[in-house]
Design a protein around this motif. Sequence first.
Motif, PDB file in Angstrom:
ATOM      1  N   ASN A   1     -12.614  -2.390   0.610  1.00  0.00           N
ATOM      2  CA  ASN A   1     -12.935  -1.096   1.218  1.00  0.00           C
ATOM      3  C   ASN A   1     -13.549  -0.102   0.236  1.00  0.00           C
ATOM      4  O   ASN A   1     -13.606   1.097   0.531  1.00  0.00           O
ATOM      5  N   ASN A   2     -14.008  -0.574  -0.915  1.00  0.00           N
ATOM      6  CA  ASN A   2     -14.630   0.334  -1.890  1.00  0.00           C
ATOM      7  C   ASN A   2     -15.807   1.100  -1.290  1.00  0.00           C
ATOM      8  O   ASN A   2     -15.977   2.292  -1.552  1.00  0.00           O
ATOM      9  N   ILE A   3     -16.607   0.435  -0.474  1.00  0.00           N
ATOM     10  CA  ILE A   3     -17.769   1.101   0.132  1.00  0.00           C
ATOM     11  C   ILE A   3     -17.299   2.204   1.076  1.00  0.00           C
ATOM     12  O   ILE A   3     -17.833   3.312   1.064  1.00  0.00           O
ATOM     13  N   TRP A   4     -16.275   1.921   1.891  1.00  0.00           N
ATOM     14  CA  TRP A   4     -15.741   2.942   2.818  1.00  0.00           C
ATOM     15  C   TRP A   4     -15.272   4.164   2.023  1.00  0.00           C
ATOM     16  O   TRP A   4     -15.570   5.303   2.393  1.00  0.00           O
TER      17      TRP A   4
ATOM     18  N   PRO B   1      -6.873   4.119   5.405  1.00  0.00           N
ATOM     19  CA  PRO B   1      -7.598   2.850   5.364  1.00  0.00           C
ATOM     20  C   PRO B   1      -6.793   1.874   4.507  1.00  0.00           C
ATOM     21  O   PRO B   1      -5.901   2.281   3.758  1.00  0.00           O
ATOM     22  N   HIS B   2      -7.115   0.614   4.613  1.00  0.00           N
ATOM     23  CA  HIS B   2      -6.451  -0.361   3.752  1.00  0.00           C
ATOM     24  C   HIS B   2      -6.939  -0.150   2.317  1.00  0.00           C
ATOM     25  O   HIS B   2      -8.132   0.064   2.096  1.00  0.00           O
ATOM     26  N   PRO B   3      -6.051  -0.193   1.337  1.00  0.00           N
ATOM     27  CA  PRO B   3      -6.467   0.027  -0.058  1.00  0.00           C
ATOM     28  C   PRO B   3      -7.124  -1.181  -0.717  1.00  0.00           C
ATOM     29  O   PRO B   3      -7.324  -1.193  -1.923  1.00  0.00           O
ATOM     30  N   SER B   4      -7.488  -2.158   0.044  1.00  0.00           N
ATOM     31  CA  SER B   4      -8.126  -3.360  -0.484  1.00  0.00           C
ATOM     32  C   SER B   4      -9.424  -3.027  -1.230  1.00  0.00           C
ATOM     33  O   SER B   4     -10.169  -2.136  -0.819  1.00  0.00           O
ATOM     34  N   PRO B   5      -9.712  -3.757  -2.303  1.00  0.00           N
ATOM     35  CA  PRO B   5     -11.009  -3.595  -2.965  1.00  0.00           C
ATOM     36  C   PRO B   5     -12.183  -3.826  -2.001  1.00  0.00           C
ATOM     37  O   PRO B   5     -13.275  -3.325  -2.227  1.00  0.00           O
TER      38      PRO B   5
ATOM     39  N   ALA C   1      -3.900  -6.458  -5.821  1.00  0.00           N
ATOM     40  CA  ALA C   1      -4.828  -5.361  -6.145  1.00  0.00           C
ATOM     41  C   ALA C   1      -4.710  -4.214  -5.145  1.00  0.00           C
ATOM     42  O   ALA C   1      -4.814  -3.041  -5.514  1.00  0.00           O
ATOM     43  N   SER C   2      -4.492  -4.539  -3.887  1.00  0.00           N
ATOM     44  CA  SER C   2      -4.310  -3.485  -2.874  1.00  0.00           C
ATOM     45  C   SER C   2      -3.081  -2.640  -3.186  1.00  0.00           C
ATOM     46  O   SER C   2      -3.098  -1.414  -3.026  1.00  0.00           O
ATOM     47  N   GLY C   3      -2.016  -3.276  -3.642  1.00  0.00           N
ATOM     48  CA  GLY C   3      -0.803  -2.551  -3.992  1.00  0.00           C
ATOM     49  C   GLY C   3      -0.992  -1.646  -5.200  1.00  0.00           C
ATOM     50  O   GLY C   3      -0.441  -0.538  -5.248  1.00  0.00           O
ATOM     51  N   VAL C   4      -1.772  -2.098  -6.168  1.00  0.00           N
ATOM     52  CA  VAL C   4      -2.062  -1.264  -7.342  1.00  0.00           C
ATOM     53  C   VAL C   4      -2.766   0.015  -6.886  1.00  0.00           C
ATOM     54  O   VAL C   4      -2.393   1.123  -7.279  1.00  0.00           O
ATOM     55  N   ARG C   5      -3.767  -0.150  -6.022  1.00  0.00           N
ATOM     56  CA  ARG C   5      -4.494   1.030  -5.528  1.00  0.00           C
ATOM     57  C   ARG C   5      -3.572   1.904  -4.675  1.00  0.00           C
ATOM     58  O   ARG C   5      -3.596   3.127  -4.785  1.00  0.00           O
ATOM     59  N   LEU C   6      -2.775   1.305  -3.810  1.00  0.00           N
ATOM     60  CA  LEU C   6      -1.875   2.096  -2.956  1.00  0.00           C
ATOM     61  C   LEU C   6      -0.913   2.923  -3.801  1.00  0.00           C
ATOM     62  O   LEU C   6      -0.726   4.118  -3.552  1.00  0.00           O
ATOM     63  N   ARG C   7      -0.307   2.318  -4.809  1.00  0.00           N
ATOM     64  CA  ARG C   7       0.617   3.067  -5.676  1.00  0.00           C
ATOM     65  C   ARG C   7      -0.120   4.205  -6.388  1.00  0.00           C
ATOM     66  O   ARG C   7       0.437   5.294  -6.557  1.00  0.00           O
TER      67      ARG C   7
END
Length: 191
Positions: free
Chosen positions: A163-166, A157-161, A56-62
């Motif tokens: 970190n949605n709040i950040w 920031p890390h694209p991890s879900p 999921a982090s990679g999907v957001r990063l791309r």
Amino acid sequence: MLEQILLSARQCQLCTNSLPLGPNPVIQAAPSAKLLIIGQAPGLKVHESSIPWNDASGVRLRSWLQLDEEQFYNPEQVAIVPMSLCYPGKGNSGDLPPRKECAPQWHQKILEHLPNIEMTLLIGQYAQNYYLQDKPKNLTDTVKQWRHWAPSYIPLPHPSPRNNIWIKRNPWFESEVLPFVSTHIQNLFHR
């Protein structure tokens, strides 16, 4: 020469006794790459698939970079060299930090064979602490000062879900930083 270093890195056993699932270094690079991504360490899904940012982090990063999978996974364009090449294991609140032995062992050897890198994305505090001098102590202030290092280095920031709040609390990130990064990357790839 880079091929030999990557082969050695992929066979690394340096942290074998400290890795709960054993070593599986995940890395991609080629001398022609113009973009370098330095994240923390492969997660469990990446460890299992041996494909960097295959979660999921990679999907957001791309999405942030406006790159499709074909572009992102082309080592001729994008080098991916995490702070720790192997999955470090699970901690209390997510994955454990990257192994400290890895970056000093491999980064300089690899990066000196990437002469065409024009932008390096430093994803998360571990990469930022390792590569940025005189930076603020916390990630938010470091990312806010992204112009100080741009375009050579961009702290993200890390694209991890997780970190949605950040991301919601810092709308300037999506309105200022990401447009600069994606436009710069498109210019790199289309020259």
